[in-house]
Design a protein around this motif. Structure first.
Motif, PDB file in Angstrom:
ATOM      1  N   UNK A   1       4.076  -4.121 -43.228  1.00  0.00           N
ATOM      2  CA  UNK A   1       2.668  -3.967 -43.605  1.00  0.00           C
ATOM      3  C   UNK A   1       2.384  -2.536 -44.035  1.00  0.00           C
ATOM      4  N   UNK A   2       1.471  -2.414 -44.980  1.00  0.00           N
ATOM      5  CA  UNK A   2       1.020  -1.084 -45.401  1.00  0.00           C
ATOM      6  C   UNK A   2       0.086  -0.557 -44.323  1.00  0.00           C
ATOM      7  N   UNK A   3       0.379   0.654 -43.862  1.00  0.00           N
ATOM      8  CA  UNK A   3      -0.409   1.204 -42.763  1.00  0.00           C
ATOM      9  C   UNK A   3      -1.586   2.027 -43.272  1.00  0.00           C
ATOM     10  N   UNK A   4      -2.542   2.243 -42.403  1.00  0.00           N
ATOM     11  CA  UNK A   4      -3.707   3.038 -42.822  1.00  0.00           C
ATOM     12  C   UNK A   4      -3.252   4.409 -43.295  1.00  0.00           C
TER      13      UNK A   4
ATOM     14  N   UNK B   1      -4.626  -8.585 -45.526  1.00  0.00           N
ATOM     15  CA  UNK B   1      -3.404  -7.883 -45.142  1.00  0.00           C
ATOM     16  C   UNK B   1      -2.618  -7.498 -46.384  1.00  0.00           C
ATOM     17  N   UNK B   2      -2.053  -6.289 -46.374  1.00  0.00           N
ATOM     18  CA  UNK B   2      -1.265  -5.815 -47.509  1.00  0.00           C
ATOM     19  C   UNK B   2       0.107  -5.397 -47.012  1.00  0.00           C
TER      20      UNK B   2
ATOM     21  N   UNK C   1      -1.520   5.187 -45.802  1.00  0.00           N
ATOM     22  CA  UNK C   1      -0.190   5.187 -46.398  1.00  0.00           C
ATOM     23  C   UNK C   1      -0.266   4.537 -47.791  1.00  0.00           C
ATOM     24  N   UNK C   2       0.325   5.173 -48.787  1.00  0.00           N
ATOM     25  CA  UNK C   2       0.356   4.566 -50.120  1.00  0.00           C
ATOM     26  C   UNK C   2       1.456   3.507 -50.173  1.00  0.00           C
ATOM     27  N   UNK C   3       1.465   2.718 -51.244  1.00  0.00           N
ATOM     28  CA  UNK C   3       2.519   1.707 -51.398  1.00  0.00           C
ATOM     29  C   UNK C   3       3.898   2.351 -51.429  1.00  0.00           C
TER      30      UNK C   3
END
Lengths: 234, 234
Positions: free
Chosen positions: A48-51, A11-12, A53-55
């Motif tokens: 959470x970072x979504x698919x 997870x990011x 999507x950049x940081x």
DNA sequence: TCAAAAGTGTTGTCCTTACACCCATGT
DNA sequence: ACATGGGTGTAAGGACAACACTTTTGA
């Protein structure tokens, strides 16, 4: 081949360290966490970072959701990856710090999130490794502001020299000489004196200044050396 | 609750930007990628973050695998998370940069990996966003070395002032006055003059110096200002 | 008229730069 | 003896820090 097989996916998330300045002291915007674990405890705003999507996108999205603000100063602080940092499931987090004009921040939105501004010197306990993130962000802010004119990002469009000075004094816990301070700041030619005065805080009133946005963009990387004894900093 | 449901898990990797100095110029260690895609092309040395392993662990492991070295200077550069950065599958990467003594590096190990040192000014094409990482690392090295004595990490235990000077000159593309340079360096009292001389490169020979490791650890954060015109840097 | 904060100039010190000559040695 | 790179000192200019009094005006 369409995947790297046999590798672990993790997870990011992003977390935002949001600084503001109310004219007196430096503050940080925290929210009450609304999911378990540690539900109800203070936390940095994150997500959470979504698919796809950049940081930067994720951090911008998270910041906007909480403050209503876009196009504010934001910079990657660091990535945090201790395997134990989230007790539920391994989650790595990329932390961003932002400097916002506290006046532009929309009170209403933050009520939805149970958000609150805390003086940087009286922070409550925060979850996970967030206090570590906050420490690093404070350090980086002090480091960076010693050489780059980023503190303007914390002020409204019009501000006075005494306001600016007290911001520097707050951040460096130092008393500065106002003659030397104003000479140094004005020598950058980044400020444009206005005709009107701020008359709330003193009888005589202090002239407003505005940033010369064009010069600011050009000179951003100029080293300024505002601080008397930078030896103490990291 | 033992997992965050409905969130996307992503591959997490580390990449190492490894700097070395051969006495003449700054160099970077690259490897030939041994998996698809882009198999056979030049790349930073990297690897996936394994379960239970922090970023630092992963980066240390990757560095050691390639160079045989441990306990070298290493610092997180930044996390890179563009969703398209790896065409096979989304992979975020946390980049670390290291400064190593190029003489300690073990030739044999790197042969196993098809590794090669490239002058920083004549780099080949590299895969993915690695050239972006390298650019950022160069910038950060220049920035940091302007105020902190980190370049010693690139030199062997004993080195001469002319060697040190040519390292600074290489990194900043600038000619420095040797009188001013030696005065400034020696005024830090970080260097201890040795009795012996290096006599390869000149007839007269130049005295060796060693780092005072103790002072170095204490003074690391001292600002040094080695560079004449720091205005040009970011 | 008094209190409270704003604004402004000068001086000494130290740091930085520019600059040129002699030294040691191997060939 | 000469060519090559190593080592050293000084003077001038600029940046920084220390410092105190006058101005404005609301109460």
């Amino acid at each position: 081949m369409t995947r790297y097989s046999r590798q672990t996916r993790i997870l990011v998330a992003v977390d935002c360290i949001i600084f503001g300045f109310d004219g007196q002291e430096l503050k940080l915007l925290l929210v009450k966490r609304h999911i378990e674990p540690e539900k109800g405890n203070w936390s940095l705003m994150g997500g959470f970072v979504e698919p796809g999507e950049s940081f930067e996108c994720a951090a911008t999205r998270v910041l906007k959701k909480l403050t209503g603000l876009e196009n504010v100063y934001m910079e990657q602080l660091s990535a945090f990856g201790d395997p134990e940092r989230d007790p539920i499931e391994r989650t790595v987090s990329v932390a961003y710090f932002s400097l916002i004009d506290i006046n532009k921040y929309i009170q209403q939105i933050s009520h939805e999130y149970d958000a609150e501004w805390f003086p940087i010197k009286k922070l409550p306990e925060v979850i996970f490794d967030h206090s570590n993130m906050i420490e690093m962000a404070k350090e980086k802010l002090r480091y960076k502001a010693a050489f780059h004119p980023i503190l303007f990002e914390l002020l409204p469009e019009k501000f006075t020299l005494p306001q600016l000075q007290s911001l520097y004094e707050g951040i460096y816990d130092a008393a500065l000489d106002k003659r030397n301070f104003s000479r140094k700041i004005l020598s950058t030619t980044l400020l444009v004196k206005q005709k009107d005065k701020e008359k709330e805080t003193s009888k005589r009133g202090a002239f407003y200044y505005k940033l010369d946005r064009k010069k600011y963009a050009n000179k951003f990387n100029a080293f300024l050396n505002f601080i008397p004894n930078p030896q103490k900093l990291k």
